[in-house]
Design a protein around this motif. Sequence first.
Motif, PDB file in Angstrom:
ATOM      1  N   LEU A   1       0.804  -1.214   0.000  1.00 60.35           N
ATOM      2  CA  LEU A   1       0.000   0.000   0.000  1.00 60.35           C
ATOM      3  C   LEU A   1       0.844   1.274   0.000  1.00 60.35           C
ATOM      4  CD1 LEU A   1      -2.828   1.172  -0.046  1.00 60.35           C
ATOM      5  CD2 LEU A   1      -2.917   0.953   2.449  1.00 60.35           C
ATOM      6  N   GLU A   2       1.938   1.289   0.743  1.00 62.97           N
ATOM      7  CA  GLU A   2       2.784   2.486   0.735  1.00 62.97           C
ATOM      8  C   GLU A   2       3.320   2.767  -0.666  1.00 62.97           C
ATOM      9  OE1 GLU A   2       5.634   3.073   4.086  1.00 62.97           O
ATOM     10  OE2 GLU A   2       4.836   1.139   4.773  1.00 62.97           O
ATOM     11  N   LEU A   3       3.675   1.721  -1.392  1.00 67.38           N
ATOM     12  CA  LEU A   3       4.110   1.907  -2.776  1.00 67.38           C
ATOM     13  C   LEU A   3       2.958   2.397  -3.640  1.00 67.38           C
ATOM     14  CD1 LEU A   3       6.331  -1.260  -3.426  1.00 67.38           C
ATOM     15  CD2 LEU A   3       7.091   1.056  -2.861  1.00 67.38           C
ATOM     16  N   PHE A   4       1.783   1.811  -3.443  1.00 66.15           N
ATOM     17  CA  PHE A   4       0.626   2.198  -4.253  1.00 66.15           C
ATOM     18  C   PHE A   4       0.295   3.678  -4.102  1.00 66.15           C
ATOM     19  CE2 PHE A   4      -1.336  -2.352  -4.108  1.00 66.15           C
ATOM     20  CZ  PHE A   4      -0.461  -2.761  -5.102  1.00 66.15           C
ATOM     21  N   HIS A   5       0.507   4.231  -2.908  1.00 64.76           N
ATOM     22  CA  HIS A   5       0.196   5.645  -2.710  1.00 64.76           C
ATOM     23  C   HIS A   5       1.023   6.538  -3.642  1.00 64.76           C
ATOM     24  CE1 HIS A   5      -2.531   4.905   0.481  1.00 64.76           C
ATOM     25  NE2 HIS A   5      -1.653   4.739   1.461  1.00 64.76           N
ATOM     26  N   TYR A   6       2.233   6.120  -3.973  1.00 59.68           N
ATOM     27  CA  TYR A   6       3.062   6.926  -4.875  1.00 59.68           C
ATOM     28  C   TYR A   6       2.424   7.054  -6.251  1.00 59.68           C
ATOM     29  CZ  TYR A   6       6.945   6.867  -1.541  1.00 59.68           C
ATOM     30  OH  TYR A   6       7.736   7.046  -0.423  1.00 59.68           O
ATOM     31  N   ASP A   7       1.670   6.046  -6.670  1.00 57.89           N
ATOM     32  CA  ASP A   7       1.026   6.078  -7.986  1.00 57.89           C
ATOM     33  C   ASP A   7       0.002   7.197  -8.090  1.00 57.89           C
ATOM     34  OD1 ASP A   7       0.281   4.692 -10.639  1.00 57.89           O
ATOM     35  OD2 ASP A   7      -1.636   4.665  -9.567  1.00 57.89           O
ATOM     36  N   ALA A   8      -0.516   7.641  -6.954  1.00 58.07           N
ATOM     37  CA  ALA A   8      -1.544   8.678  -6.940  1.00 58.07           C
ATOM     38  C   ALA A   8      -0.973  10.079  -6.780  1.00 58.07           C
ATOM     39  CB  ALA A   8      -2.546   8.400  -5.824  1.00 58.07           C
ATOM     40  N   GLY A   9       0.361  10.210  -6.733  1.00 59.23           N
ATOM     41  CA  GLY A   9       0.989  11.514  -6.541  1.00 59.23           C
ATOM     42  C   GLY A   9       1.617  12.039  -7.814  1.00 59.23           C
TER      43      GLY A   9
END
Length: 292
Positions: free
Chosen positions: A236-244
């Motif tokens: 999930l922490e990696l996935f959050h980068y996709d939204a930035g």
Amino acid sequence: MIKFDGVYVALVTPFKENYEVDYERLGELCDWLIEQGAQGLVPGGSLGEYATFSFEERTKITETVLERVAGRVPVVIGTGAPSTQLAVHWATHAKEKGAAGIMALPPINYHPTEREVEAHYEALNEVGIPIIAYNNPRDYPTDLTPSMLARLAQLENVVAVKEFSGDIRRVHDILEQSDLEVMIGVDDLALEGPLMGATGWISGVPNALPKQGVELFRLAREGRLEEAMPLYRSQLELFHYDAGPQLVQAIKYMMELAGFPVGPTRPPRLPLSATEYEGIRKAFEKAVASVN
């Protein structure tokens, strides 16, 4: 019958250190992702830095991917462009070269009227290739709301939507108001999206961790939450980068950590800070440790 089913990786574009497109590495990336289980590939999107391409580069990138894939999985071509005429050109090129479909943004340069959005998709519809409408109100001026998508769904070739608003309620509303397939577009809804009825995921982080992404989406679609949840939370922490806004730099660094480097990002995208890279590294190590 679902047309765009499963995990479609939104390809990064490999560059050499002088910022030239590395076409051989692009082909190797296609091979690797298919070997790792990706069910489709999407070149020419925002993650692929399409806005930095010359006309010749964009043509060759499309042709390189389609030739290398050679029908092993569906390829969907991004057609984002400053004018409807150019978007139609890229859609026509995709069709002529054998793409399975296109991923089509609405007008990108200003806040268009609803009629202008509809006319844009009507022109793309005339090309005669399946269209995934791309809703990304985080980065572009238009929000393709469920009611607008319901109107666009009346066009014969508009068959799906990449939903990048980040609002999981949109999945329910789109499925209720239209017959469009929903493909989750933001990675940090890769669990919730399929649970709510999304049948596809146009993904970013799976450029670096394709097996984990494919397995997560499969488990979520099957409703196997006890198995899916640990895999999701580990990434999930990696996935959050996709939204930035720095998603390209972040995901390219993840690929370096995964042992598949793809070079720098093109300016105006600059390298991240040491602190930012350290945060990505720690999140990546957490994700990898969970499956080893």
